[in-house]
Write an enzyme that holds these catalytic residues in place. Structure first.
Site, short mmCIF file in Angstrom:
data_model
loop_
_atom_site.label_atom_id
_atom_site.label_comp_id
_atom_site.label_asym_id
_atom_site.label_seq_id
_atom_site.Cartn_x
_atom_site.Cartn_y
_atom_site.Cartn_z
N LYS A 120 -1.09 10.73 2.48
CA LYS A 120 -0.32 10.31 1.29
C LYS A 120 -0.97 10.82 0.00
O LYS A 120 -0.31 11.41 -0.86
CB LYS A 120 -0.19 8.79 1.26
N HIS A 166 0.84 -1.19 0.00
CA HIS A 166 0.00 0.00 0.00
C HIS A 166 0.88 1.25 0.00
O HIS A 166 1.92 1.30 0.65
CB HIS A 166 -0.92 0.01 1.23
N SER A 197 -2.91 4.70 7.12
CA SER A 197 -4.09 5.26 6.48
C SER A 197 -4.49 6.57 7.15
O SER A 197 -4.57 6.66 8.37
CB SER A 197 -5.25 4.27 6.55
N ASP A 214 -2.75 3.83 -3.89
CA ASP A 214 -3.30 2.78 -3.03
C ASP A 214 -2.51 1.47 -3.10
O ASP A 214 -1.69 1.21 -2.23
CB ASP A 214 -4.78 2.53 -3.34
N ARG A 229 18.33 15.17 11.83
CA ARG A 229 18.38 16.59 11.45
C ARG A 229 19.55 16.89 10.51
O ARG A 229 19.61 17.98 9.93
CB ARG A 229 18.49 17.46 12.71
#
Length: 329
Positions: free
Chosen positions: A168, A147, A164, A186, A253
């Site tokens: 995205k 996915h 989910s 998807d 960082r």
């Protein structure tokens, strides 16, 4: 779960175009179209037709060019049908005639009796060989589905990962709006080609260029933004992991330590981007894509920064700067 076998009928049904088209049609032996193709290679059966079967690769697609067809004509004139019957006793997926060559009627009849498909193409033997090897390389490549959203940003294939609802699809939509391209949303199918190249595409090509946006529904990217906003497949060169911002987590960082994720035995660079209100994810991903291109060209910004800091410290400038800023009372 075992993969679905690849048959001669599947070979005929492949939707290929341009320099990938095989231009195949079945001219005999249709009952054998469900035969499985298990070996991604081809064989020229000249020696087998002459009666030598000790090293005959019968499990491959058999290719008949001008030389093999001329030999069939010779067998026909000499009425040596027994050689052909022996040939078809070997279990083979199919026979392909290039140059639009026509097999002899006897060859066609024996093929029908043994349910062996005879295919025909207008391509030359050399061109057909090159194309079908590319097709086999793709069809038999190791693959998996996962996915995510696959986009192309500045020529870099980026796989957006995350749970989910993390954003995205919305991020990908903004990237498309900024002129980049969507490959699939998807469910992504990843194939490992040539042992080290990961090609990604939509698992279902009929809906791969559609996108689900919560509150808006399903949208068709090619219809909204034009065909220039999509592409069918792209090499996966970078994985961007989107996750909710965790104030207790120490995020990288400097970028001096590159993380990787292994897909089908291939290591792909991974960057983790924390998501929170106010962060412009598309711009960050654009910068990540350009930075990845620089790395591919041999330039690493983080390493150069680290080296410059070390040089600065070694020259004593750091100590001088520190002492110079020391306020005296």
């Amino acid at each position: 779960m075992a993969d679905k076998k690849f048959t001669v009928l599947d070979l005929l049904d492949l939707e290929l175009s341009g320099h990938d088209a095989l231009n195949l049609k079945c001219i005999a032996g249709r009952r054998g179209l469900p035969r499985a193709i298990t070996v991604p290679e081809i064989n020229r059966p000249g020696l087998a037709l002459s009666g030598f079967y000790e090293v005959f690769a019968s499990n491959r697609v058999q290719l008949f060019g001008r030389g093999e067809n001329a030999y069939l004509q010779k067998l026909h004139k000499e009425k040596q049908s027994e050689s052909l019957r022996t040939f078809f006793q070997q279990e083979m997926p199919c026979c392909v005639f290039t140059y639009n060559l026509e097999p002899t009627e006897e060859f066609r009849q024996i093929a029908e009796e043994n349910c062996c498909p005879l295919l025909q193409t207008d391509l030359t033997s050399n061109e057909f060989s090159n194309r079908i090897i590319r097709v086999f390389s793709n069809q038999f490549a190791p693959h998996q589905t996962l996915h995510g959203v696959l986009v192309e940003v500045y020529g870099i294939g980026i796989l957006l990962n995350g749970h989910s609802g993390v954003g995205k699809s919305e991020t990908a939509l903004e990237l498309v709006e900024r002129g980049h391209r969507l490959v699939a949303d998807d469910i992504i199918e990843i194939r490992c080609v040539n042992g080290n190249t990961l090609l990604g595409r939509g698992a279902n090509t009929m809906i791969s260029h559609h996108m689900e946006i919560r509150g808006l529904g399903i949208i068709n990217i090619s219809q909204l933004y034009g065909v220039g906003a999509i592409r069918d497949q792209k090499e996966v060169q970078l994985i961007v992991q989107l996750e909710d911002w965790d104030s207790g987590k120490a995020y990288d960082r400097l970028g001096t330590e590159q993380k990787y994720m292994e897909l089908l035995g291939v290591k792909v660079p991974v960057i983790v981007i924390p998501v929170r209100p106010g962060r412009n994810l598309p711009i960050i991903i654009e910068a990540a894509a350009m930075n990845e291109r620089l790395k591919n060209m041999g330039y690493n910004s983080a390493k150069e920064f680290n080296q410059n800091v070390l040089k600065w410290i070694e020259t004593g400038d750091a100590v001088s700067s520190y002492n110079g800023n020391d306020d005296s009372y």
